[in-house]
Structure formats: C-alpha cells, structure tokens
Design an enzyme around this catalytic site. Structure first.
Site, short mmCIF file in Angstrom:
data_model
loop_
_atom_site.label_atom_id
_atom_site.label_comp_id
_atom_site.label_asym_id
_atom_site.label_seq_id
_atom_site.Cartn_x
_atom_site.Cartn_y
_atom_site.Cartn_z
N LYS A 1 60.64 70.37 24.20
CA LYS A 1 60.81 71.53 23.32
C LYS A 1 59.87 71.37 22.14
O LYS A 1 60.02 70.47 21.32
CB LYS A 1 62.26 71.66 22.87
CG LYS A 1 62.50 72.87 21.99
CD LYS A 1 63.97 73.24 21.91
CE LYS A 1 64.76 72.24 21.12
NZ LYS A 1 66.16 72.71 20.87
N ASP B 1 76.51 77.25 17.36
CA ASP B 1 75.68 78.18 18.13
C ASP B 1 75.97 78.02 19.62
O ASP B 1 75.05 77.88 20.44
CB ASP B 1 74.19 77.95 17.85
CG ASP B 1 73.33 79.13 18.28
OD1 ASP B 1 73.89 80.23 18.46
OD2 ASP B 1 72.10 78.95 18.44
N PHE C 1 63.75 77.69 18.38
CA PHE C 1 62.92 76.59 17.92
C PHE C 1 61.49 76.74 18.44
O PHE C 1 60.53 76.43 17.76
CB PHE C 1 63.53 75.27 18.39
CG PHE C 1 62.90 74.05 17.79
CD1 PHE C 1 63.35 73.55 16.58
CD2 PHE C 1 61.87 73.40 18.44
CE1 PHE C 1 62.77 72.43 16.02
CE2 PHE C 1 61.29 72.27 17.88
CZ PHE C 1 61.74 71.79 16.67
N GLY D 1 61.49 77.52 29.41
CA GLY D 1 62.52 78.06 28.55
C GLY D 1 61.94 78.53 27.23
O GLY D 1 60.79 78.24 26.89
#
Length: 266
Positions: free
Chosen positions: A121, A218, A104, A100
């Site tokens: 992440k 968001d 960020f 993904g």
C-alpha cells in the site's frame, strides 16, 4: 384394691417431645447450607470461565502514538523489515499491477525475494490520509497480532515515500464479493456468517485484548479482507484511536471520522 395406695393407678406421664423438632431441623439446616455453598461455588466457577473466555490469555500492551518525526525512523519503533523505495519498486515490478484502492492510496501486487506474494500500500501525494495516519497504522500493526487482523510484513519510510507491506489476501475485500464483482464465486450464508464472526473476533481482540483498548473507527466491507480460504481479516488502521482511560465510557473525537454509510448514527 390396686388403686387404694395413692396414685398407683394413674398412668405415667409421657416424656416431652419438645426436642424432636430440633433433632429434625439440624440435619435439614446442614443440608441446606451445603447446597447453598455448592451453588455459590458453581456460580463463581462459571463466572471465572466466562471472564477467561472474553479476555485473551496474552494481553497486548499498546502504546498509542502521539507525535512522530517522519524523518526519524527510530520513532516508529518497528521490529518489522524496512524497505527502501527502490526495493518497493522491485517488489511491485515498478508498480505494475494495482489490486486495490483506498483513502491512503493504491495497493499493488508484489513478490519478495523468497517468492512470498505480498500487497504493497503506497501513500499517494493526493491522499486525504497523511503521515500521522501512516504512522498510526504502522505502529499498530507492529505491536498487535491476531489471526483476524491483517499482518504487516514491513514498511517504507524513505524521504517522501511512505508504504506498508502486508500479507497477500488473494480473495480481496469483502465488498467485492457482496457487490457481485467475483462472478465465479457467490458467498453462501454459512460463509457470510463465518466472515462476520471472524471480523467480530478481530474487533473483540482490539477492544478487550489490548491495553489500552483500541477502536478501529472505520469498519466497513472494503476493510475486511479474505484469504484463499475465505477467512476474514480486518485491515486499514489509519483512523484507529486508543481508549486511554479506564474510567472512560466512550471514545470521543474532535472530528467525525470514518466512511459515510458505515458510521454509527450515535
């Protein structure tokens, strides 16, 4: 001469019926009062059930972050597992597989020592979202828990390296399904409606189950993740804002945040 002795032939006067309406009205009034009380009790019970169905039984109290020193790990106040950057490299097999991409940074596939598959992440140096957004997301996910919010397993705050370790969502983001990137699966209308409902339940928990209420700011299809059963969970809380005051009617910010195309016109 039966009538010769005065009024003996005058027919007797009938008794007054003035009390009959009273005798009839009293039972009617009593019945009406009882019915009114029953209606009020039913309305109060329904209102109580409705309020219980809106507010979760276990309310989460969330302390909105203001300012943290990124070099002081105690400021995170996390109960989740902390990883070093070297451990993150081992978990992701030296960042071998990207699953993904977001504001960020990139999201990598990984495995813990016990074999649990996770998503990592990692904040990119060129990321538009800085340390503050990282801390907001870490602080948020450490304190709130809901079946329709992605679960954070741990974090990395090792010098300049910032990373968040999430549960693995095998079916990826919703927008990949809607844009036809999963050619082997097409979402049915029933699945789409269920995903919408589950996403709404996650937002309802943020709005009504947290104290103070939290605003995601968001919400978009790339931030709605799906697991193997196509169950929806909301992710990416870097732009989250707390609804600080009970008398507030809206949340205002000094700058416009979110993603163009998903921001509400108002």
């Amino acid at each position: 001469e039966l009538c010769s002795n005065g009024n003996s032939c005058v027919p007797p006067k009938k008794k007054s019926n003035s009390m009959v309406p009273v005798y009839v009205a009293i039972p009617i009034v009593v019945v009406l009062v009882i019915l009114l009380l029953l209606v009020l009790l039913i309305c109060m019970r329904r209102r109580r059930q409705a309020s219980n169905s809106i507010k979760p039984q276990n309310e989460t109290r969330f302390t909105p972050p203001h300012s943290w020193d990124r070099n002081r790990d105690s400021s995170l106040q996390l109960n989740n597992q902390r990883f070093t950057y070297e451990e993150i490299m081992v978990i992701t097999n030296n960042f071998q597989r990207v699953i993904g991409q977001g504001g960020f940074g990139k999201v990598y596939d990984g495995f813990l020592e016990n074999g649990t598959q996770v998503a990592v992440k990692l904040r990119s140096e060129s990321s538009a979202q800085g340390v503050q957004e990282f801390l907001v997301e870490a602080q948020t996910l450490a304190k709130i828990h809901h079946k329709n919010l992605v679960t954070m397993i741990g974090y990395c705050n090792d010098r300049e390296h910032l990373a968040l370790v999430y549960e693995y969502m095998s079916e990826g983001a919703l927008h990949e399904h809607l844009r036809g990137r999963h050619y082997d699966t097409t979402l049915t209308w029933a699945q789409r409606l269920r995903i919408a409902q589950e996403s709404a339940q996650g937002l309802e928990y943020l709005h009504k189950g947290c104290n103070p209420p939290l605003i995601h700011r968001d919400v978009k299809t790339s931030n709605i993740l799906l697991n193997a059963n196509l169950e929806a969970k909301i992710a990416d809380f870097g732009l989250l804002k707390a609804f600080n005051y009970d008398d507030d009617t809206h949340v205002s910010t000094a700058r416009l945040v979110g993603t163009h195309g998903y921001i509400a016109p108002e």
